[in-house]
Design an enzyme around this catalytic site. Structure first.
Site, PDB file in Angstrom:
ATOM      1  N   HIS A  54       1.560   4.209  -3.016  1.00 48.00           N
ATOM      2  CA  HIS A  54       1.343   5.650  -2.901  1.00 48.00           C
ATOM      3  C   HIS A  54       2.358   6.431  -3.739  1.00 48.00           C
ATOM      4  O   HIS A  54       2.094   7.556  -4.157  1.00 48.00           O
ATOM      5  CB  HIS A  54       1.419   6.097  -1.440  1.00 48.00           C
ATOM      6  CG  HIS A  54       0.106   6.027  -0.730  1.00 48.00           C
ATOM      7  ND1 HIS A  54      -1.047   6.577  -1.249  1.00 48.00           N
ATOM      8  CD2 HIS A  54      -0.245   5.475   0.466  1.00 48.00           C
ATOM      9  CE1 HIS A  54      -2.055   6.370  -0.407  1.00 48.00           C
ATOM     10  NE2 HIS A  54      -1.594   5.710   0.636  1.00 48.00           N
ATOM     11  N   ASP A  88      -4.644   0.636  -2.000  1.00 43.97           N
ATOM     12  CA  ASP A  88      -5.172  -0.643  -1.513  1.00 43.97           C
ATOM     13  C   ASP A  88      -5.137  -1.707  -2.608  1.00 43.97           C
ATOM     14  O   ASP A  88      -4.717  -2.852  -2.378  1.00 43.97           O
ATOM     15  CB  ASP A  88      -6.612  -0.472  -1.014  1.00 43.97           C
ATOM     16  CG  ASP A  88      -6.694   0.176   0.355  1.00 43.97           C
ATOM     17  OD1 ASP A  88      -5.680   0.185   1.079  1.00 43.97           O
ATOM     18  OD2 ASP A  88      -7.774   0.678   0.708  1.00 43.97           O
ATOM     19  N   HIS A 148       0.838  -1.204   0.000  1.00 40.22           N
ATOM     20  CA  HIS A 148       0.000   0.000   0.000  1.00 40.22           C
ATOM     21  C   HIS A 148       0.869   1.249   0.000  1.00 40.22           C
ATOM     22  O   HIS A 148       0.665   2.160  -0.811  1.00 40.22           O
ATOM     23  CB  HIS A 148      -0.907  -0.039   1.236  1.00 40.22           C
ATOM     24  CG  HIS A 148      -1.722   1.193   1.464  1.00 40.22           C
ATOM     25  ND1 HIS A 148      -3.065   1.274   1.161  1.00 40.22           N
ATOM     26  CD2 HIS A 148      -1.387   2.407   1.989  1.00 40.22           C
ATOM     27  CE1 HIS A 148      -3.509   2.477   1.472  1.00 40.22           C
ATOM     28  NE2 HIS A 148      -2.511   3.181   1.982  1.00 40.22           N
ATOM     29  N   GLU A 149       1.844   1.297   0.900  1.00 39.30           N
ATOM     30  CA  GLU A 149       2.691   2.498   0.978  1.00 39.30           C
ATOM     31  C   GLU A 149       3.561   2.642  -0.264  1.00 39.30           C
ATOM     32  O   GLU A 149       3.790   3.756  -0.749  1.00 39.30           O
ATOM     33  CB  GLU A 149       3.546   2.467   2.248  1.00 39.30           C
ATOM     34  CG  GLU A 149       2.760   2.419   3.553  1.00 39.30           C
ATOM     35  CD  GLU A 149       1.677   3.489   3.672  1.00 39.30           C
ATOM     36  OE1 GLU A 149       1.770   4.534   2.988  1.00 39.30           O
ATOM     37  OE2 GLU A 149       0.733   3.269   4.438  1.00 39.30           O
ATOM     38  N   GLU A 188      -5.945   6.493  -1.783  1.00 39.69           N
ATOM     39  CA  GLU A 188      -5.952   5.353  -0.869  1.00 39.69           C
ATOM     40  C   GLU A 188      -6.528   4.108  -1.534  1.00 39.69           C
ATOM     41  O   GLU A 188      -6.062   2.987  -1.285  1.00 39.69           O
ATOM     42  CB  GLU A 188      -6.732   5.699   0.397  1.00 39.69           C
ATOM     43  CG  GLU A 188      -6.175   6.877   1.177  1.00 39.69           C
ATOM     44  CD  GLU A 188      -4.745   6.647   1.654  1.00 39.69           C
ATOM     45  OE1 GLU A 188      -4.349   5.481   1.834  1.00 39.69           O
ATOM     46  OE2 GLU A 188      -4.029   7.651   1.831  1.00 39.69           O
TER      47      GLU A 188
END
Length: 681
Positions: free
Chosen positions: A522, A583, A518-519, A579
């Site tokens: 980003h 995800d 997830h990070e 987000e």
């Protein structure tokens, strides 16, 4: 820009705070550790609603506690961390008088002890607040207002945001930034919408302000008049403010101008004085986030009666520190929070004091925490998982059929340049100039606020501190920082159910693996992708690749727009875009990395589930949680993260690998038609 795995809704003082989402996990050392089979609701078809299949029984048996607004895996893990932290603080408070003066232990112990000393807080009354109230009462004209706002030691000045951070287009330098701010309700829409809930929140906000003004000594009628004045001023500020979707656009919110031009554009803000008092007199440029807001503030500051501005300053001074004032102030604050979030019961004082200590002295406290809660072996294992996911991400980038070789080359360069921070800082913050005593919880809050401001302002003109952290070690969260091009995982989240060395690989890759992915994603979401490998805001995409990415992202936005957790309440696909992309991408990358493990290749079942099924169950379990309707409505309006059930089902509905793992067929609710699926990586 910093993007997180979820948003913390915690106040910076001793005030109320909540985390988000939940899970249980099996007893250590037993077969099936990481997944509690009792949580699964077999009456639900996993191909119709995987979130409720994986978590249904847990959801039924775990209502939101009275002192919380939501309850889930993040809360459960945070509570386990808090048990360790509480022991540390109680011991530090007991030993603070005999500990070396000025040491981290003394400061942490005395801060917590003062925050816990409700009798001393009651006895002090307004003693430590009165000098600041007197200062506000002495403001007579615009010049006085300008001097008050220019003083870095003034607290709760509002009007606009101001500080030092990296220049988004030159990540090797710090820049001075200004932008909108000053809204007590936090979100502009609460002031501007005319629906029943917004009106109720405004009424509760006015009642809160009126109560505080009465506690400060105003007669009831005057208190109500003063509350009206503050609400009227903040409403004008809100009208000039950008909404949360517009605030996500990094290009639109980057407007560099010379100091001379800003002084000309906003003469009533007296920027030369602000810069001088902040030690930033050498600054040549300013980055203005929202020029139209500062233009409105410039006009409002000159045209708003001084008496009304005094009430605005009084309100924001007190509102930020109600927890360190007599109980009546905290009670007034909680009554407002009940309307805003649906909270039923105020959290115990020790828990609020603990979070305040973490917020004020995070790295001093964090040093004591990691000594007990995070081993070097755990850090090494987490680092290994990060590198496994980095390799999997590179494979996914190279395998994309829509991205050109030129853009792929830059994407791989950026991926390889990710800095990784795990557990805790290599170099801790220096709190030697911060004086903390047991005398006054309020004075400690002011002291830490002043220290934090000075710590920020003194960065200007110095080399970028790439070792700095934006979260404290016990935090149950993670983040990506685009200007640093770094991914950061505090020790607090590297615990079960996200990461458990006793669990099978499927559960860990579905948990912390998805968080890591997830990070990483980003860095390539709709906003993060605008920065390059060095963290600079630069368009490194070809025109065609830009268009293809946007089309795929728009499809995700429409998918999430359709999700409705409550009647007439829909997820905002544009607000949650970054987000949601993180995800979907994070789970995809974690799955690919998991496929390289011996466990995935072996295919052996545990408790009747294949490794791939356990991977998806491990993912779903981290997002389970119950939430009060008021808190859910607040999240939909203000939070860039979707509710947990859609953070689970949304990505899975785009993953054929999930369909295959659970035998899902066309016609099942979790299966999107091929043309309706969107997966970028």
């Amino acid at each position: 820009m910093s993007s997180t795995i979820f948003s913390r809704l915690a106040l910076a003082t001793l005030g109320l705070g909540t985390l988000a989402a939940a899970t249980a996990f099996g007893p250590p050392g037993q077969k099936g550790v990481g997944i509690n089979l009792a949580n699964i609701d077999h009456s639900v078809n996993p191909c119709d609603d995987f979130y409720h299949y994986a978590n249904g029984n847990w959801l039924k048996s775990n209502p939101v506690p009275a002192s919380e607004t939501r309850w889930g895996a993040f809360n459960e893990l945070a509570d386990r961390n808090i048990a360790v932290e509480k022991n540390i603080l109680v011991k530090a408070a007991a030993n603070a008088r005999t500990t070396k003066p000025g040491s981290n232990e003394q400061k942490v112990g005395d801060f917590y002890a003062a925050a816990m000393d409700s009798a001393a807080i009651e006895a002090a009354g307004l003693k430590y607040l009165q000098p600041r109230l007197n200062q506000i009462a002495g403001l007579k004209n615009l010049g006085d207002i300008q001097k008050y706002m220019a003083d870095p030691k003034s607290y709760g000045t509002g009007w606009y945001s101001f500080g030092v951070s990296q220049d988004s287009k030159n990540s090797t330098q710090y820049a001075v930034r200004m932008g909108q701010g000053g809204l007590g309700l936090g979100d502009r829409d609460y002031y501007l919408k005319d629906d029943g809930r917004s009106k109720a929140i405004r009424a509760a906000y006015k009642a809160y302000m009126t109560s505080v003004f009465q506690l400060l000594g105003d007669a009831p009628s005057l208190a109500a008049t003063n509350a009206d004045a503050v609400l009227a001023l903040e409403t004008k500020m809100a009208q000039a403010s950008r909404g949360r979707v517009d605030l996500r656009d990094r290009i639109k919110n980057y407007n560099k101008v010379s100091v001379a031009q800003a002084v000309k554009d906003y003469p009533n803000l007296d920027l030369p004085l602000v810069l001088k008092e902040s030690g930033l007199g050498s600054a040549q440029d300013l980055i203005i986030g929202q020029p139209e807001y500062l233009a409105a503030a410039n006009t409002l500051m000159a045209n708003t009666p001084i008496a009304d501005q005094q009430q605005y300053f009084r309100w924001h001074l007190v509102e930020g520190v109600t927890s360190a004032l007599p109980k009546a102030y905290g009670d007034a604050s909680f009554r407002f929070q009940q309307v805003l979030t649906g909270a039923k019961q105020q959290q115990p004082r020790w828990k609020r004091a603990l979070r305040a200590t973490d917020g004020a002295l995070g790295e001093a406290f964090g040093q004591l925490y990691v000594d007990q809660a995070f081993s070097p072996a755990a850090k090494a294992k987490a680092k290994e998982m990060v590198e496994n996911l980095r390799r999997a991400y590179a494979e996914r980038i190279m395998a994309t059929d829509w991205m050109s070789p030129a853009t792929k080359k830059e994407a791989i360069e950026k991926l390889n340049a990710f800095a990784v921070k795990i557990g805790y800082p290599d170099k801790w913050k220096d709190y030697s100039k911060l004086k903390i005593t047991r005398e006054s919880a309020l004075q400690n809050l002011f002291a830490t606020a002043e220290w934090r401001t000075e710590d920020n302002l003194k960065k200007f003109g110095k080399p970028i501190d790439r070792g700095e952290w934006g979260m404290t070690p016990p935090t149950v969260n993670a983040y990506y920082n685009s200007s640093m091009n770094e991914i950061v995982f505090p020790a607090g989240i590297l615990q079960p159910p996200f990461y458990d060395p006793k669990a099978d690989d499927a559960v860990n890759y579905g948990g912390i693996g998805a968080v890591i992915g997830h990070e990483m994603t980003h860095g390539f979401d709709d906003q993060g992708r605008r920065s390059d490998a060095k963290g600079n805001l630069r368009d490194w995409w070809t025109k065609e690749d830009n268009e293809k990415f946007t089309a795929k992202a728009d499809m995700v936005g429409k998918q999430y727009d359709a999700f409705s957790p409550l009647d007439s309440v829909h997820v905002n696909g544009k607000l949650t875009m970054g987000e949601n992309l993180a995800d979907i991408g994070g789970l995809t990358i974690a799955y690919q990395a998991f496929q390289k493990t011996a466990e995935a290749k072996g295919g052996q079942k545990i408790d009747g589930f294949t490794p791939n099924q356990r991977f998806f169950l491990g993912f779903a379990q981290i997002w389970r949680g119950n939430q009060r309707p008021e808190a859910l409505r607040q999240q939909i309006q203000t939070d860039p993260h979707s509710p947990g059930q859609y953070r689970t089902n949304g990505p899975l509905m785009n993953m054929p690998e999930f369909y295959e793992a659970f035998g899902c067929k066309d016609g099942n609710k979790m299966v999107r038609a091929t043309q309706d699926r969107s997966r970028i990586w």
